[in-house]
Design an enzyme around this catalytic site. Sequence first.
Site, short mmCIF file in Angstrom:
data_model
loop_
_atom_site.label_atom_id
_atom_site.label_comp_id
_atom_site.label_asym_id
_atom_site.label_seq_id
_atom_site.Cartn_x
_atom_site.Cartn_y
_atom_site.Cartn_z
N ASP A 10 0.78 -1.24 0.00
CA ASP A 10 0.00 0.00 0.00
C ASP A 10 0.81 1.29 0.00
O ASP A 10 0.32 2.34 0.40
CB ASP A 10 -0.91 0.00 1.24
N GLU A 53 -0.11 -9.17 -0.96
CA GLU A 53 -0.68 -8.60 0.27
C GLU A 53 -1.92 -7.77 -0.08
O GLU A 53 -2.09 -6.62 0.31
CB GLU A 53 0.33 -7.75 1.06
N GLU A 106 -2.13 5.14 2.87
CA GLU A 106 -2.06 3.72 2.49
C GLU A 106 -3.43 3.10 2.20
O GLU A 106 -3.54 2.25 1.31
CB GLU A 106 -1.34 2.92 3.58
N HIS A 113 6.47 5.67 12.97
CA HIS A 113 6.80 6.54 11.83
C HIS A 113 5.60 7.00 11.03
O HIS A 113 5.73 7.83 10.13
CB HIS A 113 7.73 5.80 10.87
N ARG A 152 2.62 8.50 8.97
CA ARG A 152 2.33 9.87 8.56
C ARG A 152 1.23 10.51 9.40
O ARG A 152 1.33 11.67 9.80
CB ARG A 152 1.90 9.81 7.09
N HIS A 161 13.23 5.66 12.36
CA HIS A 161 13.06 5.86 10.92
C HIS A 161 13.88 7.10 10.50
O HIS A 161 14.01 8.04 11.28
CB HIS A 161 11.56 6.08 10.66
C1 UD1 Z 1 6.70 5.04 3.51
C2 UD1 Z 1 5.29 4.57 3.15
C3 UD1 Z 1 4.64 3.88 4.33
C4 UD1 Z 1 5.53 2.83 4.95
C5 UD1 Z 1 6.91 3.41 5.24
C6 UD1 Z 1 7.80 2.32 5.72
C7 UD1 Z 1 4.13 6.01 1.56
C8 UD1 Z 1 3.24 7.17 1.38
N1 UD1 Z 1 4.47 5.72 2.81
O1 UD1 Z 1 6.54 6.09 4.47
O2 UD1 Z 1 3.42 3.28 3.91
O3 UD1 Z 1 4.94 2.38 6.14
O4 UD1 Z 1 7.44 3.96 4.03
O5 UD1 Z 1 8.91 2.81 6.38
O6 UD1 Z 1 4.48 5.36 0.60
N2 UD1 Z 1 14.24 8.68 4.42
C9 UD1 Z 1 15.62 8.64 4.25
N3 UD1 Z 1 16.20 7.45 3.88
C10 UD1 Z 1 15.48 6.31 3.68
C11 UD1 Z 1 14.09 6.38 3.87
C12 UD1 Z 1 13.49 7.55 4.22
O7 UD1 Z 1 16.31 9.63 4.44
O8 UD1 Z 1 16.07 5.29 3.36
C13 UD1 Z 1 13.61 9.97 4.82
C14 UD1 Z 1 13.57 11.01 3.69
O9 UD1 Z 1 13.76 12.28 4.23
C15 UD1 Z 1 12.14 10.87 3.17
C16 UD1 Z 1 11.38 10.57 4.46
O10 UD1 Z 1 12.25 9.72 5.20
O11 UD1 Z 1 11.69 12.06 2.54
C17 UD1 Z 1 10.03 9.91 4.27
O12 UD1 Z 1 10.09 8.80 3.40
P1 UD1 Z 1 8.79 8.38 2.53
O13 UD1 Z 1 9.07 7.14 1.76
O14 UD1 Z 1 8.27 9.55 1.76
O15 UD1 Z 1 7.69 8.09 3.63
P2 UD1 Z 1 7.70 7.07 4.84
O16 UD1 Z 1 7.21 7.82 6.03
O17 UD1 Z 1 8.99 6.36 4.91
N1 UDP Z 2 12.43 -3.23 10.56
C1 UDP Z 2 13.81 -3.38 10.37
N2 UDP Z 2 14.65 -2.53 11.03
C2 UDP Z 2 14.22 -1.55 11.85
C3 UDP Z 2 12.80 -1.39 12.02
C4 UDP Z 2 11.95 -2.25 11.35
O1 UDP Z 2 14.25 -4.27 9.64
O2 UDP Z 2 15.04 -0.83 12.41
C5 UDP Z 2 11.52 -4.13 9.81
C6 UDP Z 2 10.41 -4.80 10.59
O3 UDP Z 2 10.80 -6.04 11.13
C7 UDP Z 2 9.32 -4.99 9.54
C8 UDP Z 2 9.51 -3.78 8.64
O4 UDP Z 2 10.84 -3.31 8.87
O5 UDP Z 2 9.57 -6.13 8.76
C9 UDP Z 2 8.51 -2.71 8.96
O6 UDP Z 2 8.82 -1.56 8.27
P1 UDP Z 2 8.20 -0.15 8.60
O7 UDP Z 2 7.79 -0.11 10.02
O8 UDP Z 2 9.18 0.85 8.11
O9 UDP Z 2 6.95 -0.08 7.63
P2 UDP Z 2 5.44 -0.62 7.73
O10 UDP Z 2 5.47 -2.06 8.01
O11 UDP Z 2 4.76 0.19 8.78
O12 UDP Z 2 4.86 -0.30 6.39
#
Ligand code: UD1
Ligand code: UDP
Length: 368
Positions: free
Chosen positions: A96, A118, A132, A205, A207, A238
Amino acid sequence: MKKIMLVFGTRPEAIKMCPLVKELKSRSQVETVVCVTGQHREMLQQVLDAFEVTPDYNLAVMHQGQTLFEVTERVMEGLRPVIEKEKPDVVLVHGDTTTTFAAALTCFYMNVPVGHVEAGLRTYDISAPYPEEFNREAVGILAKYNFAPTVNARANLIKEGKNPDTIWVTGNTAIDALGTTVVGDFSHPDLDWAEGSRLVILTAHRRENWGEPLYSIFRGIRRVVEEFPDVKVLYPVHLNPLVRKAAEDTLSGCDRIRITEPIDVMAFHNFLARSYMILTDSGGIQEEAPSLGKPVLVLREVTERPEGVAAGTLRIVGTDEENIYRAFKALLTDEELYDAMSNAENPYGDGFASKRIADILIKGKTNI
Ligand code: UD1
Ligand code: UDP
């Protein structure tokens, strides 16, 4: 030879798609192409390294503070030429995220069939989780093949009018991943730090929790930790700067709360397996915890994973400081409650979801 392309871009998608990548690559009947969008950068790379998956394409869309608009646009613009070149017979997307939605929409515009891994998770509240719930419902409209992790997810899709012949209950590939990560003999400096204490794993984390809800969650947790000298909280934060700021503002300065960088998935799953309990707003962790027999307080108002609640492992506590304080304290003091939540059954599959999905695509009725 038929060609299957997998598209994913964030940490959780990667954790749940890598087992499927490996399974498909082991099948000689199909060609498997992997395209990552790079919606996440470091957090995605950690997973690719752990599972030793090298993508064929990386769209590298991430930049700091990216908006939903930017991710959507960049994924669509980046994916289009890849699909034009590769001409896959089916594209598999997961769950999602914005990557999932934008990739599925790109395929729809290009008349390429989409398989949704999924599929069928729902809260039916378009604002939670945001965005999502919209993303997965939208992908549900256009997906040709739906791989539902549970019978409940399948029932959602049928209720929405999907043809039952396009839906398969496969289990969740998260359980496949867990089968390869958790080991009997595991050591790590963070576990040494927690030795002799009850280790609580925290992640947050979402939103819809940015801002005051995150601050409220963290205040509730900190109050409990300060009352229980035998409790230590490990929080791999995160990489989102907004989340990091809230964590530092509220949780720093307490020596029994350790804030770390994101932890690689092998280590993280082994931490979960050795923890006392989990506090999280994550989706994936709600699936992993029942399999590991760890109680979870879900830091959200609603969940699309009611199976874990019914099994007894998950309890929804929302983001209110007082609620979290009470629920966290109860799990530390009420042995009966703790035992009931930690003895629950895993409703998310037997670790063979990837194998089933590959069988269905290759030998089943999909006719790709
Ligand atoms: C995204 C997904 C969410 C998921 C989450 C898992 C969307 C809208 N949201 O949210 O469903 O639960 O990923 O973690 O698709 N960033 C870094 N390095 C990284 C990753 C993130 O610096 O490797 C920082 C960046 O500043 C980025 C911010 O995190 O702009 C947010 O990342 P983004 O993918 O937009 O949203 P998530 O909150 O991670
Ligand atoms: N996870 C990880 N390292 C971390 C935190 C989470 O490998 O430091 C794993 C966790 O076991 C799960 C996945 O990341 O499999 C969850 O990711 P996240 O919480 O970013 O996204 P969501 O599941 O909420 O979409």
